[in-house]
Design a protein around this motif. Structure first.
Motif, short mmCIF file in Angstrom:
data_model
loop_
_atom_site.label_atom_id
_atom_site.label_comp_id
_atom_site.label_asym_id
_atom_site.label_seq_id
_atom_site.Cartn_x
_atom_site.Cartn_y
_atom_site.Cartn_z
N LEU A 186 -13.87 -32.15 68.32
CA LEU A 186 -12.89 -31.33 67.30
C LEU A 186 -13.26 -29.85 67.31
CD1 LEU A 186 -13.68 -33.70 63.98
CD2 LEU A 186 -11.65 -33.52 65.73
N GLU A 187 -14.43 -29.36 67.45
CA GLU A 187 -14.54 -27.98 67.69
C GLU A 187 -13.80 -27.43 69.17
OE1 GLU A 187 -16.18 -25.74 65.71
OE2 GLU A 187 -16.27 -27.21 64.20
N ALA A 188 -13.87 -28.18 70.04
CA ALA A 188 -13.37 -27.83 71.29
C ALA A 188 -11.82 -27.80 71.11
CB ALA A 188 -13.68 -28.61 72.39
N ASN A 189 -11.45 -28.80 70.40
CA ASN A 189 -10.06 -28.81 70.29
C ASN A 189 -9.26 -27.76 69.35
OD1 ASN A 189 -7.56 -30.07 68.25
ND2 ASN A 189 -7.15 -31.11 70.32
N SER A 190 -10.28 -27.32 68.50
CA SER A 190 -9.74 -26.14 67.56
C SER A 190 -9.53 -24.89 68.37
CB SER A 190 -10.85 -26.09 66.41
OG SER A 190 -10.55 -24.84 65.76
N ALA A 191 -10.73 -24.77 69.53
CA ALA A 191 -10.62 -23.55 70.23
C ALA A 191 -9.45 -23.38 71.01
CB ALA A 191 -11.96 -23.55 70.88
N TYR A 219 -27.82 -36.48 81.40
CA TYR A 219 -26.42 -36.63 81.96
C TYR A 219 -25.82 -35.66 80.86
CZ TYR A 219 -21.86 -38.11 81.64
OH TYR A 219 -20.32 -38.07 81.43
N ILE A 220 -25.89 -35.78 79.68
CA ILE A 220 -25.31 -35.13 78.66
C ILE A 220 -25.26 -33.56 78.77
CG2 ILE A 220 -25.02 -34.55 76.22
CD1 ILE A 220 -25.83 -37.47 75.44
N VAL A 221 -26.41 -33.18 78.83
CA VAL A 221 -26.78 -31.85 78.89
C VAL A 221 -26.34 -31.22 80.33
CG1 VAL A 221 -28.63 -30.00 79.05
CG2 VAL A 221 -29.02 -31.96 77.61
N THR A 222 -26.37 -31.76 81.42
CA THR A 222 -25.80 -31.56 82.67
C THR A 222 -24.30 -31.49 82.80
OG1 THR A 222 -27.97 -32.33 83.74
CG2 THR A 222 -25.85 -31.88 85.21
N ASP A 223 -23.97 -32.64 82.40
CA ASP A 223 -22.31 -32.57 82.45
C ASP A 223 -21.46 -32.00 81.30
OD1 ASP A 223 -20.47 -33.73 84.64
OD2 ASP A 223 -19.63 -34.93 82.95
N LEU A 224 -22.07 -31.61 80.25
CA LEU A 224 -21.18 -31.42 79.03
C LEU A 224 -21.74 -30.08 78.77
CD1 LEU A 224 -21.21 -34.52 76.79
CD2 LEU A 224 -19.42 -33.66 78.71
N PHE A 225 -22.90 -29.32 79.38
CA PHE A 225 -23.36 -28.10 78.87
C PHE A 225 -23.49 -27.23 79.91
CE2 PHE A 225 -26.82 -25.14 77.83
CZ PHE A 225 -25.79 -24.30 76.70
N ILE A 226 -24.41 -27.72 80.86
CA ILE A 226 -24.79 -26.77 82.04
C ILE A 226 -23.66 -26.58 83.08
CG2 ILE A 226 -26.10 -26.79 84.15
CD1 ILE A 226 -28.48 -28.05 82.73
N LYS A 227 -22.87 -27.78 83.33
CA LYS A 227 -21.85 -27.42 84.29
C LYS A 227 -20.42 -26.90 83.62
CE LYS A 227 -22.92 -31.35 87.43
NZ LYS A 227 -22.37 -32.52 87.90
N LYS A 228 -20.48 -26.53 82.16
CA LYS A 228 -19.61 -26.08 81.33
C LYS A 228 -19.75 -24.36 81.06
CE LYS A 228 -16.64 -29.16 81.60
NZ LYS A 228 -15.16 -29.08 82.32
N ALA A 229 -19.61 -23.64 82.00
CA ALA A 229 -19.80 -22.27 81.77
C ALA A 229 -19.30 -21.92 80.75
CB ALA A 229 -19.55 -21.42 83.18
N VAL A 230 -17.94 -22.21 79.92
CA VAL A 230 -17.45 -21.58 79.19
C VAL A 230 -18.38 -22.09 77.55
CG1 VAL A 230 -16.36 -24.10 78.41
CG2 VAL A 230 -15.09 -21.94 77.94
N LYS A 263 -6.38 -22.39 69.31
CA LYS A 263 -6.45 -21.39 69.00
C LYS A 263 -6.38 -20.26 70.16
CE LYS A 263 -10.03 -21.35 65.53
NZ LYS A 263 -11.39 -21.01 64.93
N PHE A 264 -6.56 -20.62 71.35
CA PHE A 264 -6.25 -20.22 72.65
C PHE A 264 -4.86 -20.01 72.91
CE2 PHE A 264 -10.52 -20.07 74.09
CZ PHE A 264 -10.68 -18.82 74.35
N HIS A 265 -4.06 -21.26 72.65
CA HIS A 265 -2.82 -21.26 72.78
C HIS A 265 -1.74 -20.35 71.78
CE1 HIS A 265 -2.61 -24.53 75.98
NE2 HIS A 265 -3.16 -25.19 75.36
N ILE A 315 -9.24 -22.49 78.38
CA ILE A 315 -8.12 -23.45 78.07
C ILE A 315 -8.43 -24.85 79.09
CG2 ILE A 315 -5.64 -24.40 77.87
CD1 ILE A 315 -5.13 -21.59 77.19
N ASP A 316 -8.63 -24.64 80.20
CA ASP A 316 -8.64 -25.68 81.27
C ASP A 316 -10.01 -26.48 81.23
OD1 ASP A 316 -5.99 -25.50 82.20
OD2 ASP A 316 -6.92 -24.23 84.06
N SER A 317 -10.96 -25.69 80.99
CA SER A 317 -12.39 -26.14 80.91
C SER A 317 -12.75 -26.61 79.59
CB SER A 317 -13.41 -25.04 81.25
OG SER A 317 -15.00 -25.33 80.97
N LEU A 318 -12.08 -26.28 78.48
CA LEU A 318 -12.23 -26.99 77.31
C LEU A 318 -11.54 -27.99 77.17
CD1 LEU A 318 -12.24 -23.89 74.87
CD2 LEU A 318 -14.17 -25.15 75.38
N THR A 319 -10.51 -28.21 77.67
CA THR A 319 -9.61 -29.50 77.68
C THR A 319 -10.41 -30.31 78.36
OG1 THR A 319 -7.48 -28.20 77.89
CG2 THR A 319 -7.36 -30.53 78.53
#
Length: 220
Positions: free
Chosen positions: A121-126, A59-70, A129-131, A84-88
């Protein structure tokens, strides 16, 4: 130490060698490295229990990595608004999973909760930076800088940092899945795509990704 413990310990030591974990045989604990953070003295049966929970890991690999092309797509295919939308969305899911598991008494859940916390935390930092990049671009359009500062130019730097700091989490999760798992097969494909993008941008060998410097090589 009884026979069952010995056999279980042997399994964990084998798993630890795959995941580059440090095992204390006397205390029956392992040290787990999650990005730049190290969790010390984790009971080894927590790692074993995590490795045996195929459904949770898939589930983790699918939903939080494979489905997140970002997390793996070529930088040239990315747009700032999408990032921004995907990382949020990714950050929301990671913090939700982190909070859900935080109160669990199971060691493997605490291990995952710590990984999700670091990743979020890494996603939030990214995202921040985008904003900031979008704000700088708007200011540069107003003539306050000598040249325009397109936010799109910051994608390799921002996503490169995020991916290199979190790719070890993905590698560890993939390694505990059985070889015949379809999720592992697809996850390995996306993992390799992510690594190739990092190598192309940073001109480093695969084994040196953890030591990346962030001097992005401009693509022709």
């Amino acid at each position: 130490m009884d026979l069952i413990t010995v056999l279980t310990l042997a399994q964990v030591i084998n798993l630890a060698s795959l995941l580059e974990l440090s095992v204390d045989v006397e205390k029956l604990t392992v040290d787990v490295k999650i990005g730049a953070m190290t969790l010390s003295s984790i009971p080894f049966w927590s790692v074993k229990a995590l490795s045996e929970n195929k459904t949770k890991i898939e589930y983790i690999v699918t939903d939080l990595f494979i489905k997140k092309a970002v997390m793996w797509q070529d930088f040239s295919a990315e747009k700032v608004s999408y990032c921004i939308d995907s990382l949020t969305d990714l950050e929301v899911k990671l913090t939700s999973e982190r909070d859900r598991l935080a109160d669990s008494k199971a060691g493997e859940d605490k291990l995952l909760s710590s990984a999700f916390n670091f990743w979020s935390l890494e996603a939030n930092s990214a995202i921040k930076k985008f904003h900031q990049a979008v704000e700088f671009e708007a200011i540069s359009r107003g003539g306050q800088f000598d040249e325009r500062l397109p936010a799109e130019d910051e994608i390799p730097e921002i996503l490169g940092t995020l991916r290199a700091n979190t790719i070890k989490i993905i590698r560890n999760l993939l390694d505990v899945l059985p070889n015949d798992s379809d999720v592992r097969r697809l996850g390995e494909q996306k993992y390799e795509e992510s690594m190739k993008v990092l190598i192309k941008s940073y001109r480093r060998d695969l084994s040196s990704v953890k030591d990346l410097s962030w001097a992005v090589v401009k693509q022709d």
